[in-house]
Every structure is written in C-alpha cells, then in structure tokens.
Write an enzyme that holds these catalytic residues in place. Structure first.
Site, PDB file in Angstrom:
ATOM      1  N   ASN A  42       0.876  -1.207   0.090  1.00 17.49           N
ATOM      2  CA  ASN A  42      -0.025  -0.069  -0.099  1.00 17.49           C
ATOM      3  C   ASN A  42       0.946   1.296   0.027  1.00 17.49           C
ATOM      4  O   ASN A  42       1.473   1.555   1.087  1.00 17.49           O
ATOM      5  CB  ASN A  42      -0.902   0.050   1.156  1.00 17.49           C
ATOM      6  CG  ASN A  42      -1.559   1.221   1.491  1.00 17.49           C
ATOM      7  OD1 ASN A  42      -1.713   2.183   0.376  1.00 17.49           O
ATOM      8  ND2 ASN A  42      -2.262   1.408   2.479  1.00 17.49           N
ATOM      9  N   LYS A  44       0.066   4.217  -0.410  1.00 16.27           N
ATOM     10  CA  LYS A  44      -0.397   5.340   0.203  1.00 16.27           C
ATOM     11  C   LYS A  44      -0.333   6.622  -0.602  1.00 16.27           C
ATOM     12  O   LYS A  44      -0.313   6.621  -1.733  1.00 16.27           O
ATOM     13  CB  LYS A  44       0.094   5.658   1.847  1.00 16.27           C
ATOM     14  CG  LYS A  44      -0.162   4.341   2.515  1.00 16.27           C
ATOM     15  CD  LYS A  44       0.067   4.472   4.041  1.00 16.27           C
ATOM     16  CE  LYS A  44      -0.156   3.172   4.784  1.00 16.27           C
ATOM     17  NZ  LYS A  44      -0.080   3.265   6.109  1.00 16.27           N
ATOM     18  N   HIS A 129      -9.588   1.593   4.900  1.00 21.38           N
ATOM     19  CA  HIS A 129      -8.112   1.659   5.710  1.00 21.38           C
ATOM     20  C   HIS A 129      -8.486   2.597   7.067  1.00 21.38           C
ATOM     21  O   HIS A 129      -9.108   3.593   6.654  1.00 21.38           O
ATOM     22  CB  HIS A 129      -7.137   2.096   4.452  1.00 21.38           C
ATOM     23  CG  HIS A 129      -5.776   2.091   5.261  1.00 21.38           C
ATOM     24  ND1 HIS A 129      -5.367   2.860   6.379  1.00 21.38           N
ATOM     25  CD2 HIS A 129      -4.840   1.044   5.151  1.00 21.38           C
ATOM     26  CE1 HIS A 129      -3.842   2.477   6.636  1.00 21.38           C
ATOM     27  NE2 HIS A 129      -3.800   1.688   5.887  1.00 21.38           N
ATOM     28  N   GLU A 131      -6.597   4.676   7.876  1.00 19.60           N
ATOM     29  CA  GLU A 131      -6.625   6.177   7.755  1.00 19.60           C
ATOM     30  C   GLU A 131      -7.506   6.805   6.822  1.00 19.60           C
ATOM     31  O   GLU A 131      -7.750   8.127   7.165  1.00 19.60           O
ATOM     32  CB  GLU A 131      -5.177   6.386   6.643  1.00 19.60           C
ATOM     33  CG  GLU A 131      -3.877   6.051   7.695  1.00 19.60           C
ATOM     34  CD  GLU A 131      -2.770   5.425   6.769  1.00 19.60           C
ATOM     35  OE1 GLU A 131      -2.672   5.246   5.610  1.00 19.60           O
ATOM     36  OE2 GLU A 131      -1.845   4.827   7.579  1.00 19.60           O
ATOM     37  N   GLU A 198      -5.480  -5.192  10.551  1.00 21.22           N
ATOM     38  CA  GLU A 198      -4.459  -3.961  10.657  1.00 21.22           C
ATOM     39  C   GLU A 198      -4.659  -3.297  12.000  1.00 21.22           C
ATOM     40  O   GLU A 198      -5.552  -2.196  12.040  1.00 21.22           O
ATOM     41  CB  GLU A 198      -4.372  -3.176   9.507  1.00 21.22           C
ATOM     42  CG  GLU A 198      -4.015  -3.548   8.058  1.00 21.22           C
ATOM     43  CD  GLU A 198      -3.543  -2.319   7.210  1.00 21.22           C
ATOM     44  OE1 GLU A 198      -2.282  -2.868   6.772  1.00 21.22           O
ATOM     45  OE2 GLU A 198      -3.893  -1.410   7.218  1.00 21.22           O
ATOM     46  N   GLY A 204       2.672   1.811  10.864  1.00 24.84           N
ATOM     47  CA  GLY A 204       3.877   2.981  10.782  1.00 24.84           C
ATOM     48  C   GLY A 204       4.638   3.326  11.857  1.00 24.84           C
ATOM     49  O   GLY A 204       5.265   4.365  12.051  1.00 24.84           O
ATOM     50  N   SER A 237       3.356  -2.622  10.268  1.00 23.56           N
ATOM     51  CA  SER A 237       5.099  -2.477  10.498  1.00 23.56           C
ATOM     52  C   SER A 237       5.635  -4.077  10.092  1.00 23.56           C
ATOM     53  O   SER A 237       6.245  -4.649  10.849  1.00 23.56           O
ATOM     54  CB  SER A 237       5.325  -2.458  11.799  1.00 23.56           C
ATOM     55  OG  SER A 237       5.007  -1.072  12.303  1.00 23.56           O
TER      56      SER A 237
HETATM   57  P1  13P Z   1       3.130  -0.053   7.602  1.00 29.67           P
HETATM   58  O1  13P Z   1       3.667  -1.144   6.944  1.00 29.67           O
HETATM   59  O2  13P Z   1       3.969   1.139   7.214  1.00 29.67           O
HETATM   60  O3  13P Z   1       2.838  -0.062   9.080  1.00 29.67           O
HETATM   61  O4  13P Z   1       1.553   0.509   7.067  1.00 29.67           O
HETATM   62  C1  13P Z   1       0.790  -0.725   7.265  1.00 29.67           C
HETATM   63  C2  13P Z   1      -0.529  -0.194   6.299  1.00 29.67           C
HETATM   64  O5  13P Z   1      -1.290   0.778   6.677  1.00 29.67           O
HETATM   65  C3  13P Z   1      -0.787  -0.961   5.134  1.00 29.67           C
HETATM   66  O6  13P Z   1      -2.069  -0.701   4.571  1.00 29.67           O
END
Ligand code: 13P
Length: 273
Positions: A42, A44, A129, A131, A198, A204, A237
């Site tokens: 992803n 982003k 997601h 976010e 997740e 992150g 992560s």
């Molecule tokens: P990270 O791998 O950077 O923690 O992000 C995970 C994520 O949000 C995947 O959609």
C-alpha cells in the site's frame, strides 16, 4: 465402483467421493480449503510516475529467480494506475487502488468510481483503511457501500479492520473487530473478498503485533465469515525481518505492507520471504 470427482474453483478445492454400495449411493464430501496467499503493498500517498517506474524496474530484477509463493498486489495512488497497468502487463503483479466511491457516477467532486478503476485495469481496491476512517470520516456503513460497489465492478476489495491502542488496552479488540465486520459485510459477496487485520497502533510505528496474537485475531475474523476460504492478511509494520515469522502462522494468508513496500529491495525481500 468408486468414482472420484475433483472440482477445482479459484482457491477452494472441494473433493467429492461418490461410493456405489449395494445399488445405493453414498456420498462422502470432503472440503479441503487451500487459501490464496496475497502479499500487497500500500503505497499510500507516495511516488511520482518516474519514481514508480524506477521502483518497478528494480523490483522486477529482484523477483526474477523467485518461486511464486503468493500473489503480489501493488495498491498505488490513482495517478499511477494507468502507467502501472501498462508496465505490469503479463507479470504476476496485480494492480490495486486505495479507494473507491460507492456511486458509479455523479456530482462527487474529487472522487473516483468503480467503472473508472475498471478502465485503468485495477483488480483490487483497499476499502476501510484506518487512515480513511480517521482522516476522512469513513464509517462502517460507508465502508460497506464501497465494498459492494467494488464487487459490482468485479474489483476485489481488501477490507481493512483493526482496533486502536485505547480499544486494545480496554480489552475491546474482539468486540470492535466483530462490529466492524458485521456492519461492513451486509449484503457482501464473501466469494470476492480479502480481509486485512491492521491493528491501528501497529501501522507505521515499528511496533508489530505479536504474531501469535495476530494469528489469534485473524482466527476470530475467520469465525465471523461464512466463506472460510477468504484470504485474511495481517498489516502493521511488516518488514523483511518479521515476514517469515508472520507467514508461518496458520491463520495468516499474507500481508498488507505500507512503508516497506515503498522500497523495491525491501518489498522484494518480503515477497521472496
Ligand atoms: P506500515 O507497514 O507502514 O505499518 O503500514 C501498514 C498499512 O497501513 C498498510 O495498509
């Protein structure tokens, strides 16, 4: 007489054994589910077109000698879909978007519809997601409508669920996940769906969820769905260091990778785990 009929569908292998015994037929059905593994990146809100092409050329070099353990999906910004749909052509890398609007068209300034994604050859789309939920106010109801819209256009939704740190500390993980699933899966075709667990506190932060715990929660998610063959990923992560341990867990069918999917070397290490 003994007849063995093997019918193979996309990733579930139902084996039916038909026995003829004293002019009577006895049916013994044995369902073996072999779940598809999916490693998805992803991106982003990252990468220009030049950066995406550079990424792809390095990634492809590093995947050349690997066995295909899992399907690979790259979920990229809308602005890269057209470019990558041409560059990925013929490979084992599938293309995904990161959002979809619930309506097919209309007065929704700035939004992208399912038919637009189909036009750009997107096979997958991330929906719900954390976010999007946190910064853009997406509720479980909106997520549900988006999952249905994706399926209408034959795009496979990757439905994200997960709890906050506060919810985990309050012992509410199961309750939160079950509610998200119940509300997001209304009228959803579970035959065309991927789920990603997740935990928000692991995204992150470098704080990966303990693999046994991730495996346990994904087991709970599987109990909630009617199609036991659904691919359920872990996200949060994921790195080249922890991928092998994650992938050995029996309930975990792949990963959704954020930060480590931006670098072609670390993402190829994850794919080649
Ligand atoms: P990270 O791998 O950077 O923690 O992000 C995970 C994520 O949000 C995947 O959609």
């Amino acid at each position: 007489m003994f007849i063995l009929v093997i019918k193979i569908t996309s990733h579930i292998y139902p084996i039916q054994i038909k026995l003829n015994f004293i002019k009577q037929y006895y049916y013994l059905s044995l369902i073996i589910t072999v779940r598809k593994k999916i490693i998805a990146g992803n991106w982003k809100m990252h990468k220009t077109q030049a950066e995406a092409l550079e990424f792809l050329s390095v990634l492809k070099l590093n995947l050349a000698n690997t066995t295909e353990k899992a399907d690979i999906v790259l979920c990229v910004p809308f602005t890269l879909l057209s470019l990558l749909s041409k560059s990925l052509h013929g490979g084992n890398i599938h293309l995904g978007a990161q959002n979809i609007h619930w309506a097919n068209e209309g007065a929704f300034t700035g939004e992208i519809s399912g038919s637009m994604l189909v036009d750009l050859n997107a096979n997958y789309v991330i929906v719900g997601h954390s976010e999007r939920r946190q910064y853009f106010g997406e509720t479980d109801k909106i997520v549900n409508e988006k999952v249905i819209a994706a399926q209408y256009h034959k795009i496979k939704p990757i439905l994200c669920v997960g709890e906050t740190k506060k919810q985990r500390d309050a012992g509410e993980v199961e309750k939160v996940i079950v509610k998200q699933l119940e509300q997001s899966l209304v009228n959803v075709d579970q035959g065309n769906l991927v789920i990603a667990y997740e935990p928000i506190w692991a995204i992150g932060t470098g704080e990966t969820c303990n693999v046994l715990e991730a495996n346990r929660i994904i087991g709970i998610i599987r109990e909630q769905v009617t199609n036991k063959g659904i691919t359920i990923q872990y996200g949060g992560s994921v790195t080249p260091k922890n991928i092998s341990e994650i992938m050995t867990q029996p309930n975990i069918d792949g990963v959704l990778v954020g930060g480590a999917s931006l670098n072609p070397l670390s993402f190829s290490e994850i794919i080649n785990y």
